[in-house]
Design a protein around this motif. Structure first.
Motif, PDB file in Angstrom:
ATOM      1  N   VAL A 204      10.781  -9.584  -3.740  1.00 38.01           N
ATOM      2  CA  VAL A 204      10.662  -8.601  -2.662  1.00 38.01           C
ATOM      3  C   VAL A 204      11.257  -9.199  -1.396  1.00 38.01           C
ATOM      4  N   GLN A 205      12.207  -8.483  -0.801  1.00 36.39           N
ATOM      5  CA  GLN A 205      12.883  -8.948   0.404  1.00 36.39           C
ATOM      6  C   GLN A 205      12.781  -7.889   1.496  1.00 36.39           C
TER       7      GLN A 205
ATOM      8  N   HIS B 231       3.433   1.207   0.079  1.00 37.11           N
ATOM      9  CA  HIS B 231       3.487  -0.199  -0.321  1.00 37.11           C
ATOM     10  C   HIS B 231       4.362  -1.042   0.607  1.00 37.11           C
ATOM     11  N   GLN B 232       4.843  -0.454   1.702  1.00 35.39           N
ATOM     12  CA  GLN B 232       5.749  -1.192   2.577  1.00 35.39           C
ATOM     13  C   GLN B 232       5.047  -2.326   3.323  1.00 35.39           C
ATOM     14  N   VAL B 233       3.802  -2.117   3.749  1.00 34.76           N
ATOM     15  CA  VAL B 233       3.100  -3.140   4.533  1.00 34.76           C
ATOM     16  C   VAL B 233       2.713  -4.329   3.669  1.00 34.76           C
ATOM     17  N   GLN B 234       2.170  -4.053   2.487  1.00 35.96           N
ATOM     18  CA  GLN B 234       1.776  -5.116   1.561  1.00 35.96           C
ATOM     19  C   GLN B 234       2.392  -4.842   0.180  1.00 35.96           C
ATOM     20  N   PRO B 235       3.638  -5.222  -0.025  1.00 33.05           N
ATOM     21  CA  PRO B 235       4.301  -4.952  -1.313  1.00 33.05           C
ATOM     22  C   PRO B 235       3.608  -5.707  -2.452  1.00 33.05           C
ATOM     23  N   PRO B 236       3.315  -5.034  -3.562  1.00 29.60           N
ATOM     24  CA  PRO B 236       2.766  -5.732  -4.735  1.00 29.60           C
ATOM     25  C   PRO B 236       3.722  -6.817  -5.217  1.00 29.60           C
TER      26      PRO B 236
ATOM     27  N   TYR C 240      15.319  -1.832  -5.364  1.00 33.72           N
ATOM     28  CA  TYR C 240      14.450  -0.656  -5.362  1.00 33.72           C
ATOM     29  C   TYR C 240      13.644  -0.648  -4.065  1.00 33.72           C
ATOM     30  N   TYR C 241      13.709   0.461  -3.334  1.00 33.36           N
ATOM     31  CA  TYR C 241      12.965   0.629  -2.078  1.00 33.36           C
ATOM     32  C   TYR C 241      11.494   0.858  -2.377  1.00 33.36           C
ATOM     33  N   LEU C 242      10.618   0.027  -1.794  1.00 37.41           N
ATOM     34  CA  LEU C 242       9.185   0.192  -2.001  1.00 37.41           C
ATOM     35  C   LEU C 242       8.701   1.473  -1.335  1.00 37.41           C
ATOM     36  N   PRO C 243       7.900   2.296  -2.046  1.00 37.29           N
ATOM     37  CA  PRO C 243       7.380   3.522  -1.435  1.00 37.29           C
ATOM     38  C   PRO C 243       6.617   3.228  -0.146  1.00 37.29           C
ATOM     39  N   ARG C 244       6.478   4.236   0.682  1.00 39.32           N
ATOM     40  CA  ARG C 244       5.889   4.086   2.013  1.00 39.32           C
ATOM     41  C   ARG C 244       4.526   3.402   1.979  1.00 39.32           C
TER      42      ARG C 244
END
Length: 273
Positions: free
Chosen positions: A206-207, A192-197, A186-190
């Motif tokens: 998360v990769q 959340h890209q810098v600091q993914p939960p 699943y692609y993290l929304p914009r």
């Protein structure tokens, strides 16, 4: 997520698409309301809670029916994530798409044979699943990702749905058998890209995927082992140099819920360095 032909009106005793309809409610007239005291009037908050619980159960039953078709158990604990994800998706007209730059498109008689695209590096939440069938794997993988998207993460918030959900599939040397192990991502929304939960489920990781060029071909319908292999070979046939892109794995990109009958999908081949 698609609800197919299922209705939410709750009238009568009919059953359609796995949804159980509730009892018919009586009609209350203005005269009836005038004759009620305040204590007799229904509590709107309690009624709303009851309706939400009823809808949650209907959604769960629908997904359980879908699960039974693919021999996948959808437990009761999935009721809340299914309800939340469905509500948020329905209230959002355009789901965020994984961004890419179109390099070229090859067409024949108005049909898209393939597109060549460039995807930037990005963070994806991934889960590795190994079940007896491809359909079982993607259903179970998607349920794990649903939990992550719906609050089971370090932010405790709904993260937002993006498309496509992708599945990394591996083939043997003969390119005729799919591996039992797949990776659903699943692609993290914009935002959340810098600091993914962080996921609460240790099986969800998360990769950061590197920037890459992919060759994509669209197709519709169910995604099972037979249909995927057919689409895999079709894309290989239309590419000028397929051996440059077939190194043991490829991607199935799903733009519709696994519960949808006529799904919108793509086959992706990754360009090798």
């Amino acid at each position: 997520m698609s609800q197919g032909g299922c209705r939410l009106n709750g009238g009568g005793d009919s059953q359609e698409g796995g949804w159980q309809s509730g009892p018919r409610r009586g009609v209350i007239t203005v005269e009836d309301l005038d004759s009620f005291s305040e204590d007799q009037l229904p509590d709107s908050s309690e009624e709303n809670d009851a309706m939400e619980e009823e809808e949650e159960e209907r959604l769960l039953h629908y997904w359980q029916d879908i699960g039974r078709v693919h021999q996948v158990n959808v437990p009761q604990e999935m009721a809340a994530p299914i309800q939340q994800l469905t509500t948020n998706v329905e209230n959002t007209q355009d789901r965020e798409k994984v961004p890419f730059t179109l390099i070229t498109r090859k067409e024949k008689c108005g049909e898209t044979l393939y597109e060549k695209r460039h995807y930037e590096k990005a963070n994806w939440a991934c889960v590795v699943v190994q079940e007896p069938t491809y359909e079982q794997s993607i259903c179970l993988g998607f349920m794990k990702l649903m939990r992550y998207i719906c609050q089971q993460n370090s932010s405790g918030e709904y993260l937002g749905m993006t498309i496509p959900i992708v599945t990394v599939v591996r083939v043997d040397d003969s390119r005729s058998v799919l591996s039992r192990e797949v990776t659903v991502a699943y692609y993290l929304p914009r935002q959340h890209q810098v600091q993914p939960p962080r996921p609460q489920d240790p099986s969800v990781v998360v990769q950061e995927w590197p920037a890459t060029i992919i060759y994509s071909r669209p197709f519709r319908g169910v995604t099972n082992e037979l249909s995927i292999l057919n689409q895999f070979h079709t894309l290989a046939e239309v590419l000028e140099s397929p051996d440059l892109h077939l190194r043991g794995s490829f991607i199935v990109a799903g733009y519709s819920s696994p519960a949808a009958a006529n799904r919108c999908n793509e086959i992706w081949f990754l360009e090798q360095p």
